[in-house]
Design a protein around this motif. Sequence first.
Motif, PDB file in Angstrom:
ATOM      1  N   GLY A   1       2.030   6.222  -7.023  1.00 36.69           N
ATOM      2  CA  GLY A   1       0.535   6.528  -7.709  1.00 36.69           C
ATOM      3  C   GLY A   1       1.185   7.935  -8.103  1.00 36.69           C
ATOM      4  O   GLY A   1       1.027   8.974  -9.158  1.00 36.69           O
ATOM      5  N   LEU A   2       1.732   8.895  -6.888  1.00 29.82           N
ATOM      6  CA  LEU A   2       1.721  10.412  -7.000  1.00 29.82           C
ATOM      7  C   LEU A   2       3.042  10.440  -7.478  1.00 29.82           C
ATOM      8  O   LEU A   2       3.014  11.874  -8.190  1.00 29.82           O
ATOM      9  CB  LEU A   2       2.244  10.441  -5.389  1.00 29.82           C
ATOM     10  CG  LEU A   2       0.955  10.662  -4.226  1.00 29.82           C
ATOM     11  CD1 LEU A   2       1.747  10.967  -2.885  1.00 29.82           C
ATOM     12  CD2 LEU A   2       0.256  11.872  -4.514  1.00 29.82           C
TER      13      LEU A   2
ATOM     14  N   MET B   1       1.375   4.052  -2.943  1.00 31.44           N
ATOM     15  CA  MET B   1       0.495   5.474  -2.770  1.00 31.44           C
ATOM     16  C   MET B   1       2.042   6.148  -3.871  1.00 31.44           C
ATOM     17  O   MET B   1       1.446   7.199  -3.767  1.00 31.44           O
ATOM     18  CB  MET B   1       0.406   5.866  -1.445  1.00 31.44           C
ATOM     19  CG  MET B   1       0.693   7.026  -1.355  1.00 31.44           C
ATOM     20  SD  MET B   1       0.709   7.254   0.654  1.00 31.44           S
ATOM     21  CE  MET B   1       2.181   6.900   1.037  1.00 31.44           C
ATOM     22  N   TYR B   2       3.155   5.947  -2.921  1.00 31.69           N
ATOM     23  CA  TYR B   2       4.334   6.905  -3.374  1.00 31.69           C
ATOM     24  C   TYR B   2       4.140   6.418  -5.170  1.00 31.69           C
ATOM     25  O   TYR B   2       4.308   7.189  -5.686  1.00 31.69           O
ATOM     26  CB  TYR B   2       5.385   6.326  -2.987  1.00 31.69           C
ATOM     27  CG  TYR B   2       5.380   6.993  -1.519  1.00 31.69           C
ATOM     28  CD1 TYR B   2       5.575   8.809  -1.614  1.00 31.69           C
ATOM     29  CD2 TYR B   2       5.453   6.286  -0.763  1.00 31.69           C
ATOM     30  CE1 TYR B   2       5.619   9.448  -0.047  1.00 31.69           C
ATOM     31  CE2 TYR B   2       5.970   6.793   1.034  1.00 31.69           C
ATOM     32  CZ  TYR B   2       6.173   8.381   0.594  1.00 31.69           C
ATOM     33  OH  TYR B   2       5.594   8.555   2.324  1.00 31.69           O
TER      34      TYR B   2
ATOM     35  N   GLY C   1       0.411  -1.287   0.362  1.00 26.62           N
ATOM     36  CA  GLY C   1      -0.052   0.012   0.259  1.00 26.62           C
ATOM     37  C   GLY C   1       0.550   1.326  -0.002  1.00 26.62           C
ATOM     38  O   GLY C   1       0.367   2.582  -0.236  1.00 26.62           O
ATOM     39  N   VAL C   2       1.649   1.146   0.996  1.00 30.15           N
ATOM     40  CA  VAL C   2       2.743   2.353   0.887  1.00 30.15           C
ATOM     41  C   VAL C   2       3.566   2.944  -0.269  1.00 30.15           C
ATOM     42  O   VAL C   2       3.440   3.558  -0.522  1.00 30.15           O
ATOM     43  CB  VAL C   2       3.472   3.025   2.001  1.00 30.15           C
ATOM     44  CG1 VAL C   2       4.550   3.530   2.300  1.00 30.15           C
ATOM     45  CG2 VAL C   2       3.255   2.696   3.618  1.00 30.15           C
ATOM     46  N   THR C   3       4.298   1.644  -1.138  1.00 33.35           N
ATOM     47  CA  THR C   3       4.380   2.044  -2.193  1.00 33.35           C
ATOM     48  C   THR C   3       4.074   2.174  -2.768  1.00 33.35           C
ATOM     49  O   THR C   3       4.104   3.483  -4.340  1.00 33.35           O
ATOM     50  CB  THR C   3       5.152   0.332  -2.241  1.00 33.35           C
ATOM     51  OG1 THR C   3       6.595  -0.312  -1.511  1.00 33.35           O
ATOM     52  CG2 THR C   3       6.659   0.675  -3.720  1.00 33.35           C
TER      53      THR C   3
END
Length: 198
Positions: free
Chosen positions: A176-177, A173-174, A169-171
């Motif tokens: 995607g940004l 998210m970044y 999820g964290v990976t």
Amino acid sequence: MAMTRNQRLGIFLALALLMAITRGAIRFYHFEIFPDASWAVFFLAGFWLRGAGRWAFPLLMAEAVLVDYLVIAGQGLNFWSHYCVSPAYWFLIAAYGALWLGGSWLARRGQRLTLSTLGLAVAALLVSEAVCFIVSNGSFYWLSNSVPAPRSMGAWFANMGDWYLPFLGVTAMYVGLGALLQVLATQLTRALAHAHAR
């Protein structure tokens, strides 16, 4: 999309800064604002800096180790006897290399992010992140003295189940940004070029 040396350097510095801030500088004060972006940094670097792996990948690896060292030593602890540092620590080279290769593989299929390449991007991220997780988590579980014996495949799978989705999820998210920033930068560049051509 061909990039100049200055553009590559700017991207590298931005990614290095993101990793420095999120990997440990904030954690040093026991106040985590942003989750660790290291995994996304290596994936995005593989995508944006494909062909610069001879210098960019080793420098990002050295930065990751340096940040870890500074955070651990800053807490008054011995780096080599820290919970997270074991023979498995060296497997991070292969784990982060999988992320770099995933981003690089995606870049070879086209630098432009479109709906047709979105599926490839998701697949590249999922596969490279899964390999990274298996290598990093597996090496830590099987090689680290921090994991109590006896060890078993069932316990390892349970451990992976606890940690896999948060890391994914964290990976994601970044990444995607990062994709959003690329789309915005591309649109802005086109708009400026169109306005200049008038």
